[in-house]
Design an enzyme around this catalytic site. Sequence first.
Site, PDB file in Angstrom:
ATOM      1  N   GLY A 191      21.120  -8.909 -32.879  1.00 16.54           N
ATOM      2  CA  GLY A 191      20.506  -8.304 -34.060  1.00 16.54           C
ATOM      3  C   GLY A 191      21.083  -6.900 -34.193  1.00 16.54           C
ATOM      4  O   GLY A 191      20.673  -5.986 -33.466  1.00 16.54           O
ATOM      5  N   GLY A 250      22.153 -22.332 -44.534  1.00 17.38           N
ATOM      6  CA  GLY A 250      21.523 -23.649 -44.381  1.00 17.38           C
ATOM      7  C   GLY A 250      22.297 -24.594 -43.473  1.00 17.38           C
ATOM      8  O   GLY A 250      22.391 -25.790 -43.746  1.00 17.38           O
ATOM      9  N   CYS A 310      15.945 -21.355 -37.178  1.00 17.79           N
ATOM     10  CA  CYS A 310      16.682 -21.174 -38.438  1.00 17.79           C
ATOM     11  C   CYS A 310      15.693 -21.079 -39.605  1.00 17.79           C
ATOM     12  O   CYS A 310      14.909 -21.994 -39.834  1.00 17.79           O
ATOM     13  CB  CYS A 310      17.654 -22.316 -38.691  1.00 17.79           C
ATOM     14  N   ASN A 369      18.470 -23.999 -31.132  1.00 17.44           N
ATOM     15  CA  ASN A 369      18.046 -23.157 -32.255  1.00 17.44           C
ATOM     16  C   ASN A 369      16.762 -23.702 -32.860  1.00 17.44           C
ATOM     17  O   ASN A 369      16.786 -24.640 -33.653  1.00 17.44           O
ATOM     18  CB  ASN A 369      19.171 -23.103 -33.300  1.00 17.44           C
ATOM     19  N   THR A 386      26.725 -10.256 -37.456  1.00 17.10           N
ATOM     20  CA  THR A 386      27.151  -9.746 -38.763  1.00 17.10           C
ATOM     21  C   THR A 386      28.343  -8.783 -38.679  1.00 17.10           C
ATOM     22  O   THR A 386      29.174  -8.754 -39.590  1.00 17.10           O
ATOM     23  CB  THR A 386      25.931  -9.050 -39.442  1.00 17.10           C
ATOM     24  N   ASN A 397      16.905 -14.459 -34.056  1.00 15.37           N
ATOM     25  CA  ASN A 397      17.498 -15.047 -35.249  1.00 15.37           C
ATOM     26  C   ASN A 397      17.167 -14.103 -36.410  1.00 15.37           C
ATOM     27  O   ASN A 397      16.550 -13.053 -36.209  1.00 15.37           O
ATOM     28  CB  ASN A 397      16.950 -16.463 -35.472  1.00 15.37           C
ATOM     29  N   ASN A 415      25.339 -24.257 -30.396  1.00 16.80           N
ATOM     30  CA  ASN A 415      24.040 -24.004 -31.027  1.00 16.80           C
ATOM     31  C   ASN A 415      23.594 -25.316 -31.681  1.00 16.80           C
ATOM     32  O   ASN A 415      24.226 -25.790 -32.611  1.00 16.80           O
ATOM     33  CB  ASN A 415      24.259 -22.879 -32.052  1.00 16.80           C
ATOM     34  N   LYS A 461      16.733 -20.256 -28.716  1.00 14.74           N
ATOM     35  CA  LYS A 461      16.833 -19.109 -29.629  1.00 14.74           C
ATOM     36  C   LYS A 461      15.523 -18.882 -30.378  1.00 14.74           C
ATOM     37  O   LYS A 461      15.041 -19.762 -31.088  1.00 14.74           O
ATOM     38  CB  LYS A 461      17.977 -19.325 -30.616  1.00 14.74           C
TER      39      LYS A 461
HETATM   40  C1  LIG Z   1      26.065 -15.949 -42.145  1.00 12.04           C
HETATM   41  C2  LIG Z   1      25.202 -16.209 -40.937  1.00 12.04           C
HETATM   42  C3  LIG Z   1      25.095 -17.496 -40.439  1.00 12.04           C
HETATM   43  C4  LIG Z   1      24.274 -17.749 -39.331  1.00 12.04           C
HETATM   44  N1  LIG Z   1      24.203 -19.020 -38.822  1.00 12.04           N
HETATM   45  C5  LIG Z   1      23.465 -19.258 -37.710  1.00 12.04           C
HETATM   46  C6  LIG Z   1      23.435 -20.561 -37.128  1.00 12.04           C
HETATM   47  O1  LIG Z   1      24.092 -21.498 -37.573  1.00 12.04           O
HETATM   48  N2  LIG Z   1      22.638 -20.737 -36.026  1.00 12.04           N
HETATM   49  C7  LIG Z   1      21.907 -19.702 -35.479  1.00 12.04           C
HETATM   50  O2  LIG Z   1      21.207 -19.906 -34.477  1.00 12.04           O
HETATM   51  N3  LIG Z   1      21.959 -18.452 -35.995  1.00 12.04           N
HETATM   52  C8  LIG Z   1      22.711 -18.220 -37.094  1.00 12.04           C
HETATM   53  N4  LIG Z   1      22.766 -16.940 -37.603  1.00 12.04           N
HETATM   54  C9  LIG Z   1      22.005 -15.849 -36.944  1.00 12.04           C
HETATM   55  C10 LIG Z   1      22.892 -15.040 -35.983  1.00 12.04           C
HETATM   56  O3  LIG Z   1      23.407 -15.878 -34.966  1.00 12.04           O
HETATM   57  C11 LIG Z   1      22.101 -13.876 -35.353  1.00 12.04           C
HETATM   58  O4  LIG Z   1      21.014 -14.393 -34.622  1.00 12.04           O
HETATM   59  C12 LIG Z   1      21.564 -12.889 -36.391  1.00 12.04           C
HETATM   60  O5  LIG Z   1      22.447 -12.752 -37.474  1.00 12.04           O
HETATM   61  C13 LIG Z   1      21.279 -11.494 -35.793  1.00 12.04           C
HETATM   62  O6  LIG Z   1      22.441 -10.887 -35.300  1.00 12.04           O
HETATM   63  P1  LIG Z   1      23.363  -9.846 -36.169  1.00 12.04           P
HETATM   64  O7  LIG Z   1      22.437  -8.837 -36.766  1.00 12.04           O
HETATM   65  O8  LIG Z   1      24.349  -9.280 -35.200  1.00 12.04           O
HETATM   66  O9  LIG Z   1      24.037 -10.675 -37.229  1.00 12.04           O
HETATM   67  C14 LIG Z   1      23.564 -16.676 -38.718  1.00 12.04           C
HETATM   68  C15 LIG Z   1      23.690 -15.381 -39.227  1.00 12.04           C
HETATM   69  C16 LIG Z   1      24.496 -15.130 -40.326  1.00 12.04           C
HETATM   70  C17 LIG Z   1      24.624 -13.722 -40.829  1.00 12.04           C
END
Ligand SMILES: Cc1cc2nc3c(=O)[nH]c(=O)nc-3n(C[C@H](O)[C@H](O)[C@H](O)COP(=O)(O)O)c2cc1C
Length: 324
Positions: free
Chosen positions: A259, A88, A146, A143, A282, A208, A115, A181
């Site tokens: 992703g 959040g 979200c 972004n 991740t 996202n 972001n 995004k």
């Molecule tokens: C714990 C966590 C926090 C995240 N916070 C944000 C954020 O603040 N802003 C955003 O645009 N994406 C956020 N994301 C999304 C990631 O930037 C990314 O788009 C998404 O996790 C897919 O990539 P991944 O599979 O490599 O994690 C967050 C993801 C995770 C797991």
Amino acid sequence: MTMARPKNTLKTAISKAPQMAVSIGKLRMANPVMVASGCFGYGEEISRFYPLSKLGAIMVKGTTLEPRPGNPPPRMAETPAGMLNAIGLQNVGVDAFLKDKLPFLRKAGVPCVVNINGKTVDEYAELARRLEGVPGIGALEVNISCPNVKEGGIEFGSTVEGAVRVVSAVRKATAQTLITKLSPNVTDVRSIARACVDSGSDALSAINTVVGMAIDARTRRPMLRNVTGGLSGPAVKPIGLRVIYQVAQAVKVPLVGMGGVVTGEDAAEYLLAGATAVAVGTANYLEPQAALKVVQGLEAYLKSQKVADVHEIIGGLRVGPPKA
Ligand SMILES: Cc1cc2nc3c(=O)[nH]c(=O)nc-3n(C[C@H](O)[C@H](O)[C@H](O)COP(=O)(O)O)c2cc1C
């Protein structure tokens, strides 16, 4: 008796490192590997493990005008081949970011992408004004996707009208490179991608997280206090690749694919689908060196494919029946 020299040793030893530098608008990166927002904080913790200048860029935690505590816990849960989060947008707020976090990143010698997140269109524009012309900021990631906040976020990114309103307002407020995004949680991502580009976005990033949920059958409770959350990690890579491939057919601007990127080959798959760069999210939670390993793995992949410049593989997916 003569010792046979192993084949290709000399050739491998003298083969030049592939050219890895890429640009997204005015953002120049030493290589196409960024770290994804929310998965790397502001870089301070991971800088103990490797020099951050080894990365292409750092996408910092989602930033808002005011500091935010985020959602109540539990707000993370492990799932098969991934994780759910409903953080959040917990963050220090834009003023503390500029004062306390950005100086560290500037010293680290790595471009930073901020972001930005608003509850309203005006808040997005105000954030863009505050970040205008600040040294060390290479681009803004807008972004609009979200899934874990009540106001703003995906509310804007799930319709063409919402996307147009936010991106046009931010475009008017700043000359910075804009990377919007996108959410995978929409019916037709191509129409939203086109709307963002027509409204002045220089580039797009995707994906996202994918809205999901997890349940503990014994307690009969959802694993997350928010009930639903965003799925990320290797489980979502096929969705990310599909979105990047579709968006690359629809628009001509540079794309940042993310992703489930864990290895250099994962990064190469996103580039083949049409991305100019990738972001590692991740995977950083599994291993602090994850993003560095993606840089090294991508370089090794390019060498093994005898590719001299990373641009040669961008959008280079071979579709159709294999040649006999
Ligand atoms: C714990 C966590 C926090 C995240 N916070 C944000 C954020 O603040 N802003 C955003 O645009 N994406 C956020 N994301 C999304 C990631 O930037 C990314 O788009 C998404 O996790 C897919 O990539 P991944 O599979 O490599 O994690 C967050 C993801 C995770 C797991």
